[in-house]
Design a protein around this motif. Structure first.
Motif, PDB file in Angstrom:
ATOM      1  N   GLU A 438       0.843  -1.197   0.000  1.00  0.00           N
ATOM      2  CA  GLU A 438       0.000   0.000   0.000  1.00  0.00           C
ATOM      3  C   GLU A 438       0.884   1.255   0.000  1.00  0.00           C
ATOM      4  N   PRO A 439       1.580   1.498  -1.114  1.00  0.00           N
ATOM      5  CA  PRO A 439       2.458   2.678  -1.167  1.00  0.00           C
ATOM      6  C   PRO A 439       1.651   3.957  -1.322  1.00  0.00           C
ATOM      7  N   VAL A 440       2.224   5.058  -0.867  1.00  0.00           N
ATOM      8  CA  VAL A 440       1.652   6.372  -1.191  1.00  0.00           C
ATOM      9  C   VAL A 440       1.951   6.612  -2.673  1.00  0.00           C
ATOM     10  N   LEU A 441       0.922   6.955  -3.434  1.00  0.00           N
ATOM     11  CA  LEU A 441       1.052   7.085  -4.886  1.00  0.00           C
ATOM     12  C   LEU A 441       1.025   8.549  -5.306  1.00  0.00           C
ATOM     13  N   PHE A 442       1.473   8.800  -6.525  1.00  0.00           N
ATOM     14  CA  PHE A 442       1.492  10.162  -7.070  1.00  0.00           C
ATOM     15  C   PHE A 442       0.698  10.172  -8.368  1.00  0.00           C
ATOM     16  N   GLU A 443      -0.186  11.153  -8.488  1.00  0.00           N
ATOM     17  CA  GLU A 443      -1.038  11.252  -9.679  1.00  0.00           C
ATOM     18  C   GLU A 443      -0.245  11.846 -10.840  1.00  0.00           C
ATOM     19  N   ARG A 444      -0.032  11.031 -11.877  1.00  0.00           N
ATOM     20  CA  ARG A 444       0.551  11.526 -13.123  1.00  0.00           C
ATOM     21  C   ARG A 444      -0.576  11.708 -14.124  1.00  0.00           C
ATOM     22  N   GLU A 445      -0.694  12.939 -14.626  1.00  0.00           N
ATOM     23  CA  GLU A 445      -1.823  13.258 -15.505  1.00  0.00           C
ATOM     24  C   GLU A 445      -1.940  12.294 -16.680  1.00  0.00           C
ATOM     25  N   ASP A 446      -0.793  11.905 -17.216  1.00  0.00           N
ATOM     26  CA  ASP A 446      -0.811  11.070 -18.419  1.00  0.00           C
ATOM     27  C   ASP A 446      -1.018   9.592 -18.131  1.00  0.00           C
ATOM     28  N   VAL A 447      -0.892   9.188 -16.847  1.00  0.00           N
ATOM     29  CA  VAL A 447      -0.853   7.754 -16.524  1.00  0.00           C
ATOM     30  C   VAL A 447      -1.867   7.347 -15.463  1.00  0.00           C
ATOM     31  N   GLY A 448      -1.975   8.139 -14.406  1.00  0.00           N
ATOM     32  CA  GLY A 448      -2.800   7.768 -13.252  1.00  0.00           C
ATOM     33  C   GLY A 448      -1.941   7.741 -12.005  1.00  0.00           C
ATOM     34  N   LEU A 449      -2.351   6.979 -11.013  1.00  0.00           N
ATOM     35  CA  LEU A 449      -1.648   6.920  -9.735  1.00  0.00           C
ATOM     36  C   LEU A 449      -0.483   5.935  -9.830  1.00  0.00           C
ATOM     37  N   VAL A 450       0.745   6.464  -9.683  1.00  0.00           N
ATOM     38  CA  VAL A 450       1.937   5.630  -9.856  1.00  0.00           C
ATOM     39  C   VAL A 450       2.781   5.605  -8.585  1.00  0.00           C
ATOM     40  N   LYS A 451       3.629   4.579  -8.495  1.00  0.00           N
ATOM     41  CA  LYS A 451       4.631   4.524  -7.428  1.00  0.00           C
ATOM     42  C   LYS A 451       5.689   5.598  -7.679  1.00  0.00           C
ATOM     43  N   PHE A 452       6.285   6.084  -6.603  1.00  0.00           N
ATOM     44  CA  PHE A 452       7.442   6.976  -6.732  1.00  0.00           C
ATOM     45  C   PHE A 452       8.373   6.712  -5.565  1.00  0.00           C
ATOM     46  N   ASP A 453       9.641   7.003  -5.772  1.00  0.00           N
ATOM     47  CA  ASP A 453      10.561   6.980  -4.639  1.00  0.00           C
ATOM     48  C   ASP A 453      11.337   8.291  -4.594  1.00  0.00           C
ATOM     49  N   TYR A 471      21.337  17.222   2.150  1.00  0.00           N
ATOM     50  CA  TYR A 471      21.319  18.248   1.113  1.00  0.00           C
ATOM     51  C   TYR A 471      19.886  18.702   0.927  1.00  0.00           C
ATOM     52  N   ASP A 472      19.686  19.995   0.685  1.00  0.00           N
ATOM     53  CA  ASP A 472      18.328  20.560   0.693  1.00  0.00           C
ATOM     54  C   ASP A 472      17.496  20.201  -0.534  1.00  0.00           C
ATOM     55  N   VAL A 473      18.120  19.653  -1.535  1.00  0.00           N
ATOM     56  CA  VAL A 473      17.382  19.237  -2.731  1.00  0.00           C
ATOM     57  C   VAL A 473      17.268  17.718  -2.703  1.00  0.00           C
ATOM     58  N   PHE A 474      16.076  17.193  -2.987  1.00  0.00           N
ATOM     59  CA  PHE A 474      15.931  15.744  -3.103  1.00  0.00           C
ATOM     60  C   PHE A 474      15.481  15.419  -4.524  1.00  0.00           C
ATOM     61  N   TRP A 475      15.610  14.154  -4.895  1.00  0.00           N
ATOM     62  CA  TRP A 475      15.317  13.737  -6.273  1.00  0.00           C
ATOM     63  C   TRP A 475      14.213  12.692  -6.289  1.00  0.00           C
ATOM     64  N   LEU A 476      13.441  12.710  -7.364  1.00  0.00           N
ATOM     65  CA  LEU A 476      12.257  11.854  -7.455  1.00  0.00           C
ATOM     66  C   LEU A 476      12.344  10.948  -8.669  1.00  0.00           C
ATOM     67  N   GLY A 503      15.034   2.963 -24.213  1.00  0.00           N
ATOM     68  CA  GLY A 503      13.723   3.115 -24.851  1.00  0.00           C
ATOM     69  C   GLY A 503      12.570   3.274 -23.885  1.00  0.00           C
ATOM     70  N   VAL A 504      12.856   3.658 -22.649  1.00  0.00           N
ATOM     71  CA  VAL A 504      11.807   3.784 -21.630  1.00  0.00           C
ATOM     72  C   VAL A 504      11.689   5.252 -21.230  1.00  0.00           C
ATOM     73  N   THR A 505      10.460   5.718 -21.055  1.00  0.00           N
ATOM     74  CA  THR A 505      10.220   7.119 -20.672  1.00  0.00           C
ATOM     75  C   THR A 505      10.787   7.394 -19.287  1.00  0.00           C
ATOM     76  N   LEU A 506      11.468   8.512 -19.146  1.00  0.00           N
ATOM     77  CA  LEU A 506      11.986   8.931 -17.839  1.00  0.00           C
ATOM     78  C   LEU A 506      11.261  10.203 -17.435  1.00  0.00           C
ATOM     79  N   LYS A 507      10.383  10.094 -16.450  1.00  0.00           N
ATOM     80  CA  LYS A 507       9.611  11.239 -15.958  1.00  0.00           C
ATOM     81  C   LYS A 507      10.447  11.989 -14.924  1.00  0.00           C
ATOM     82  N   GLN A 508      10.671  13.277 -15.148  1.00  0.00           N
ATOM     83  CA  GLN A 508      11.454  14.058 -14.196  1.00  0.00           C
ATOM     84  C   GLN A 508      10.623  15.220 -13.664  1.00  0.00           C
ATOM     85  N   VAL A 509      10.608  15.362 -12.353  1.00  0.00           N
ATOM     86  CA  VAL A 509       9.942  16.487 -11.692  1.00  0.00           C
ATOM     87  C   VAL A 509      10.908  17.016 -10.641  1.00  0.00           C
ATOM     88  N   HIS A 510      11.203  18.316 -10.692  1.00  0.00           N
ATOM     89  CA  HIS A 510      12.096  18.911  -9.701  1.00  0.00           C
ATOM     90  C   HIS A 510      11.376  18.971  -8.363  1.00  0.00           C
TER      91      HIS A 510
END
Length: 627
Positions: A438-453, A471-476, A503-510
């Motif tokens: 039961e992970p906390v999921l993130f809504e991606r407009e193009d996909v739906g509710l996805v896992k993230f780390d 470090y004050d910046v984290f990565w997703l 050949g796989v999509t890499l979704k990046q969000v700052h």
């Protein structure tokens, strides 16, 4: 001609001798084996035959001994029972150097490609279903039959891995022997031994089969499916895929290993601990000479208090990519030289060690911030007991198998198949962790509710007293498909590491863009509150990691500094007062992480890191002190 044979044998032994010795293939068979491999001689048919064993009719009277023997047969129960017998009229003598046999492999694959191959390779599903006694009559692969093969194949799978090549090429290979090899049954007193051999000239793997004693016509060919295991309980556990049994009487209690366990790890790593030194004191305006082989540091460290040197002997700071081993020599000869590693930091960065030391914070079950973890090499009975207890209670039983010391999700498998987990233990040392159902999921407009780390970079300035910064910046990182607890081999649904998959999509969000999006989706969970619980978990982890002297904990060497990347997820949990909370789950701690993205988007990254670690100056640096 004899000279040619000797030359061929010498070349064969030079290439394969180490593997044959490791598999304990007697030297008397090597010459014949070399000849059969060169000529692709498959002569097992001259000596053996496959016999179908009639299933015992329940109404027929059978003596107790025969019934007991029948129950022990590990042949899967879906279809007819088979065994291999000696058919040669002269029997077979173990002293005969020709009595070594090649067994071909019907299917060779890596676990993550199994489903795809069953769908696409013509005739493969039909052959595997036949071999496993699974009814399949159609021409077109159907998902039901594929699923059955994927479940049953762990009773037939064997494994090997290449010792050379890239990390990807070293991922274990699984194979299923041909119909002859797969019909050889188990026995605790086997008549034959078998081992895989990768034949270099052809770049093909075969199984080598050789007798352990003389056999007469009609004797059965058997091998020990738990070969090499002498402990009775471990044998029972290893044989469970073929001889189902319950081990509920075994406690699933997993205390922290004894001190000797950590001493053995230190010896195996060939790490020499430093002698005690006084913390070095440096002039306030000192310019430090840095020796490094890390290109990201060379390209991005521009702080005026640091200059690079090619001479390791004159360096004030050693910032190495590979693991440093001889701290004793460094501490005795150059105690003032700082190094970007801590002795015994593998207690954090190797997954089985991480689980062991974490038990100091949460008892045998581990702390709430680490998924329940078992070391399959040392805690197999406890894991099986825990799995079977959860099964009885009807609780979720999805698990993730991970190698002790590989990154990027290589050789990592999600399953609810106990046989699969038990067999994965044979391929390489692994831990098995409770999969977050039961992970906390993130809504991606193009996909739906996805896992993230989430990846945080932490800076360890000192182990004792503990001084830890983030470090004050984290990565997703995000999955590419909506999450659900099925299609467990769908990489883009269940994994988030996309930057190494072609050949796989890499979704990046700052992170600055992520926080408002996250808080919009979860207004009751402000990120400051979530991050506070993350930092609390980090603090607890490093406190237990440094709470005991080396090698039981990270060594408090005053000249050591380090940066680590901590990967984590969030899962839904319930607090002690009954509230629904987001509980951080630490997945792994990485040594010398790839900081390419950090440097790309934050050019001062290494200036901040070096200033915090080596100058004790954090003003104007993008860091937060955790402890």
């Amino acid at each position: 001609m004899a000279g040619d044979g000797e030359e061929a044998l010498a070349a064969f032994v030079a290439l394969h001798g180490a593997a044959l010795r490791s598999s304990r293939v007697p030297t008397q068979y090597w010459e014949s084996l070399s000849r059969k491999l060169r000529g692709e001689v498959f002569d097992a048919g001259d000596y053996f035959g496959i016999m179908q064993v009639e299933e015992v009719d329940e109404e027929e009277e059978v003596d107790e001994e025969m019934e007991e023997q029948f129950k022990k047969k590990p042949n899967p129960g879906n279809g007819p029972c088979f065994k291999v017998i000696v058919t040669n009229e002269n029997g077979l003598q173990a002293s005969n150097p020709d009595c070594v046999f090649l067994v071909d492999h019907a299917w060779t694959y890596r676990a993550e490609h199994a489903r795809q191959q069953l769908r696409r390779v013509p005739g493969l599903l039909h052959r595997m279903a036949n071999l496993m006694g699974i009814p399949f009559h159609g021409e077109v692969p159907d998902e039901g039959s594929i699923e059955q093969v994927l479940q049953e194949m762990w009773k037939y799978n064997q494994t090997y891995q290449l010792s050379q090549g890239t990390a990807e090429e070293k991922v274990p290979v699984w194979y299923i022997m041909d119909e002859f090899g797969s019909r050889i049954q188990h026995s605790d007193q086997p008549s034959f031994a078998a081992a895989p051999l990768f034949y270099m000239p052809q770049q093909i793997a075969y199984t080598i089969l050789w007798p352990l004693r003389d056999l007469e016509t009609g004797d059965e060919v058997t091998r020990d499916y738990a070969y090499g295991e002498t402990d009775r309980l471990i044998r029972k556990c290893v044989l469970l895929p073929w001889v189902p049994t319950e081990v509920l009487d075994v406690s699933c209690f997993t205390p922290e290993p004894p001190d000797e366990h950590y001493q053995a790890i230190l010896a195996e790593n060939k790490e020499k601990l430093p002698v005690a030194i006084n913390p070095p004191v440096y002039a306030k305006d000192k310019v430090f000479k840095v020796f490094t082989d890390i290109q990201q540091v060379l390209n991005n460290l521009t702080h005026p208090r640091f200059v690079f040197t090619d001479n390791e002997g004159e360096a004030d700071i050693l910032y190495n990519f590979s693991h440093f081993k001889d701290y004793r020599k460094l501490s005795e000869e150059r105690p003032e030289v700082m190094v970007n590693q801590f002795p015994c930091e593998n207690l954090l960065t190797v997954k089985d060690c991480l689980a062991s030391i974490a038990r100091r914070a949460g008892g045998p079950d581990g702390p709430r911030w680490l998924p329940r973890t078992f070391n399959l090499q040392t805690e197999l009975p406890q894991f099986i007991s825990y799995f079977q207890q959860r099964d009885r209670r009807g609780e979720d039983n999805h698990w993730i198998c991970k190698p002790w010391n590989l990154a990027r999700s290589l050789d990592t498998h999600i399953t609810n198949n106990l046989n699969s987990i038990i067999r994965h233990r044979e391929s390489s040392p692994k831990v098995v962790c409770k999969y977050i159902e039961e992970p906390v999921l993130f809504e991606r407009e193009d996909v739906g509710l996805v896992k993230f780390d989430v990846r945080y970079v932490v800076l360890l300035r000192s182990a004792r007293p503990l001084r830890l910064y983030s470090y004050d910046v984290f990565w997703l990182r995000f999955s590419n498909r909506a999450f659900s607890l099925d299609d467990l081999d769908d990489y883009e649904k269940h994994f988030t590491v996309m930057n190494y998959a072609p050949g796989v999509t890499l979704k990046q969000v700052h992170c600055e863009d992520f926080i408002p999006l996250f808080e919009k989706q979860y207004p009751e969970y402000p990120w400051t509150m979530v991050q506070a619980s993350i930092f609390k978990a980090f603090a607890e982890l490093f406190q237990v990691a440094s709470s005991k002297p080396a090698p039981l904990g990270i060594c408090d060497y005053p000249s050591s500094r380090a940066i680590y990347a901590i990967d984590l997820m969030l899962k839904w949990d319930t607090s002690r007062d009954g509230k629904r909370i987001m509980q951080p789950q630490i997945l792994e701690v990485n040594f010398n992480p790839d900081c390419d993205r950090a440097c790309q988007y934050h050019p001062t990254f290494f200036n901040d890191v070096f200033s915090t670690l080596f100058l004790d100056e954090t003003d104007n640096c993008h860091v937060t002190r955790i402890v």
